[in-house]
Scaffold this motif. Structure first.
Motif, PDB file in Angstrom:
ATOM      1  N   ASP A 461       0.857  -1.190   0.000  1.00  0.00           N
ATOM      2  CA  ASP A 461       0.000   0.000   0.000  1.00  0.00           C
ATOM      3  C   ASP A 461       0.892   1.238   0.000  1.00  0.00           C
ATOM      4  O   ASP A 461       2.117   1.141  -0.025  1.00  0.00           O
ATOM      5  N   GLN A 462       0.268   2.412   0.048  1.00  0.00           N
ATOM      6  CA  GLN A 462       0.993   3.688   0.022  1.00  0.00           C
ATOM      7  C   GLN A 462       0.931   4.405   1.370  1.00  0.00           C
ATOM      8  O   GLN A 462       1.185   5.611   1.441  1.00  0.00           O
ATOM      9  N   GLY A 463       0.631   3.649   2.430  1.00  0.00           N
ATOM     10  CA  GLY A 463       0.495   4.264   3.742  1.00  0.00           C
ATOM     11  C   GLY A 463       1.830   4.454   4.447  1.00  0.00           C
ATOM     12  O   GLY A 463       2.907   4.312   3.847  1.00  0.00           O
ATOM     13  N   PRO A 464       1.795   4.734   5.737  1.00  0.00           N
ATOM     14  CA  PRO A 464       3.020   5.000   6.489  1.00  0.00           C
ATOM     15  C   PRO A 464       3.833   3.740   6.780  1.00  0.00           C
ATOM     16  O   PRO A 464       4.980   3.828   7.230  1.00  0.00           O
ATOM     17  N   GLY A 465       3.272   2.558   6.569  1.00  0.00           N
ATOM     18  CA  GLY A 465       4.000   1.334   6.860  1.00  0.00           C
ATOM     19  C   GLY A 465       3.925   0.962   8.338  1.00  0.00           C
ATOM     20  O   GLY A 465       3.188   1.558   9.121  1.00  0.00           O
ATOM     21  N   VAL A 466       4.692  -0.020   8.720  1.00  0.00           N
ATOM     22  CA  VAL A 466       4.722  -0.515  10.093  1.00  0.00           C
ATOM     23  C   VAL A 466       5.929   0.072  10.803  1.00  0.00           C
ATOM     24  O   VAL A 466       7.044   0.076  10.268  1.00  0.00           O
ATOM     25  N   ALA A 467       5.710   0.582  11.999  1.00  0.00           N
ATOM     26  CA  ALA A 467       6.818   1.144  12.773  1.00  0.00           C
ATOM     27  C   ALA A 467       7.857   0.055  13.063  1.00  0.00           C
ATOM     28  O   ALA A 467       7.520  -1.109  13.279  1.00  0.00           O
ATOM     29  N   SER A 468       9.113   0.448  13.049  1.00  0.00           N
ATOM     30  CA  SER A 468      10.199  -0.524  13.214  1.00  0.00           C
ATOM     31  C   SER A 468      10.111  -1.265  14.548  1.00  0.00           C
ATOM     32  O   SER A 468      10.467  -2.439  14.634  1.00  0.00           O
ATOM     33  N   GLU A 469       9.616  -0.607  15.584  1.00  0.00           N
ATOM     34  CA  GLU A 469       9.543  -1.280  16.891  1.00  0.00           C
ATOM     35  C   GLU A 469       8.413  -2.304  16.948  1.00  0.00           C
ATOM     36  O   GLU A 469       8.342  -3.103  17.897  1.00  0.00           O
ATOM     37  N   HIS A 470       7.513  -2.289  15.951  1.00  0.00           N
ATOM     38  CA  HIS A 470       6.400  -3.228  15.935  1.00  0.00           C
ATOM     39  C   HIS A 470       6.622  -4.407  14.992  1.00  0.00           C
ATOM     40  O   HIS A 470       5.817  -5.345  15.000  1.00  0.00           O
TER      41      HIS A 470
END
Length: 522
Positions: A461-470
């Motif tokens: 998708d074109q969203g913010p993605g998953v945070a690295s800590e998650h």
């Protein structure tokens, strides 16, 4: 039988010793023609005649050994007795005790004691002592020239007994050491057979290579996982399994990941390296685990645990929850319920529905049917899936894009499970893939994976993605960053992929957006 073979070996070594000693004396007595060391009373011609007779005697004993006419012990006893007589006579003819030839009898006594493993050693010493004393007595009685004394003869006798005792002790210790070595050899052979049986019975493949990456050994499980037939030790790993040899290169260079899975023919293998000291000197052991078997075992454990959990949930949560929901509906239908009470009842209803959704998801996960794989045309199946998903969710035609390679691709997978995984990933992408104010766009990309005979299906998708800590908790059950989520969607998707021999992972190296990748074999 083993003792008889040892006796024959002893006879052979005794013959070699006797022949070597006789040839040495022949050289001493025949070259030069007139030895300067011979005493004045010595008879050179008679000594040479005795040496010829001794040589003939040694050769005849060799013939007897080959014909096996006498027992080995009798041959040794006869040879020692003849040597005592011969060398005593040679000493007498050469000039007596003063010539120093009496020391040869000590060698004869030692040879007899060692070859007979200590038996009759004192008898040989006694015969040699009597022979020397008799020779001295005969010389003084009948010879004109006296050579040596009884004291010298007695000292030689003491020497013979000392040599006999020492040889007896040495022979006994040698015999005990040999017996212990034989027992240890049998124990080692039995232990080797036991180890071989255990290794061959292991479900984990075991492969041993040397520093030149040549095959030392492998068990049946390794042959099955590598798809090998009859193999021979010494073959190069690069020829037997090129992909495994490439992994070994990376593992030795510490560039291979610890959880790497190799596709070797029809099997997915998870290799593990164990160096044997320095690799160049000792080689290495490579353990091969069937990744699908590991997945099945983990799946069974999870299903057992999940079955127990769902039984408690169904009884202890769902039934009281139904009562709470029904009571809330009755209160909402009452004419005396005001707006503030209705608002509170709506909160109760929404949270009850959320709990119901969680319980339903867990029950569906535990009651999942076993996969029934079918051979699918991946491109045609994905086109049909995208059309149905877009129509069911009333999406814009450009919101869900499908990109396929030009060639036709076929995979073997359960279409129901694969559809559930794709719906789950697409729903997550549309839910979290908003890029600012623009409507979400989801792309399904199909490419060839780096692994051999593998295909990659990526949902991005074109969203913010998953945070690295998650990222590390992304596929854990009940983990969610949304207040409305259950945290079971990605977990269920990964479990379905594992059950069908696929791998689902999150690719955080690509940006922007979230990129979930499914690896499947063709």
């Amino acid at each position: 039988m083993k003792k008889l073979n040892n006796s024959r070996t002893a006879v052979g070594w005794l013959m070699v010793y006797r022949l070597s000693l006789t040839l040495a004396l022949v050289l001493i007595y025949f070259y030069p023609q007139t030895p300067t060391w011979l005493s004045a009373g010595g008879d050179l011609s008679m000594a040479r005649l005795l040496l010829k007779l001794q040589t003939l005697s040694v050769l005849l004993s060799g013939v007897l050994m080959l014909l096996d006419r006498l027992a080995p012990a009798r041959q040794i006893e006869l040879a020692i007795f003849l040597d005592i007589v011969f060398y005593t006579s040679l000493m007498h003819i050469s000039g007596g005790i003063s010539t120093g030839l009496g020391l040869i009898l000590a060698i004869v006594v030692a040879a007899g004691a060692i070859t007979l493993e200590g038996r009759l050693s004192l008898l040989f010493a006694a015969l040699a002592t009597l022979a020397v004393i008799f020779q001295q007595f005969y010389t003084e009685l009948y010879s004109n020239t006296v050579s040596g004394t009884y004291t010298q003869a007695g000292l030689l006798g003491v020497t013979y007994f000392a040599v006999a005792l020492l040889a007896h002790v040495l022979a006994r210790r040698l015999h005990e050491t040999e017996h212990l070595a034989a027992r240890r050899q049998v124990d080692i052979a039995d232990l080797s057979k036991l180890n071989e049986f255990i290794i061959q019975s292991m479900s984990i493949g075991v492969l041993a290579v040397n520093g030149e990456r040549r095959l030392l050994a492998l068990n049946q499980a390794a042959q099955r996982l590598l798809g090998l037939g009859t193999t021979r030790t010494g073959e190069r790993l690069a020829r037997l399994a090129p992909q495994l040899n490439l992994w070994l290169t990376h593992a030795l260079g510490q560039t291979a990941s610890g959880d790497e899975v190799l596709s070797l023919g029809e099997h997915e293998v998870r290799p593990r390296l164990q160096r044997l000291d320095d690799f160049r000197l000792g080689g290495a052991l490579i353990f091969l685990q069937d990744n699908r078997q590991l997945v099945r075992e983990a799946q069974e454990m999870k299903l057992v645990s999940l079955g127990r959990l769902t039984a408690n949930i169904a009884h202890n949560i769902r039934n009281p929850l139904s009562s709470i929901t029904h009571a809330g509906q009755l209160l909402a239908e009452s004419e005396h319920t005001g707006p503030e009470e209705r608002h509170l009842l709506n909160i109760v209803r929404r949270n009850a529905l959320r709990i119901e959704e969680t319980v339903t998801s867990i029950l569906e996960l535990s009651r999942r049917h076993q996969p029934q794989p079918q051979r699918l045309d991946l491109g045609a199946w994905l086109r049909e899936f995208c059309d149905e998903y877009a129509a069911g969710h009333r999406l814009d035609p450009q919101a869900l894009k499908l990109e396929l390679p030009p060639e036709q691709l076929h995979v073997c997978v359960d279409p129901r499970h694969f559809g559930q995984v794709m719906r789950n990933l697409c729903e997550n992408a549309f839910l979290h893939g908003h890029g600012g104010l623009a409507p979400p766009e989801v792309r399904i990309l199909v490419t060839h994976a780096p692994q051999k005979d593998s295909i990659s299906v990526t949902v991005s998708d074109q969203g913010p993605g998953v945070a690295s800590e998650h990222v590390s908790q992304l596929f854990d059950p009940f983990f969610t960053t949304s207040s409305a989520g259950t945290g079971l969607g990605l977990y269920a998707a990964r479990e379905l992929c594992s059950a069908n021999g696929m791998r689902l992972k999150y690719n955080e190296r690509q940006s922007p957006g979230a990129h979930f990748q499914i690896i499947m074999t063709t």
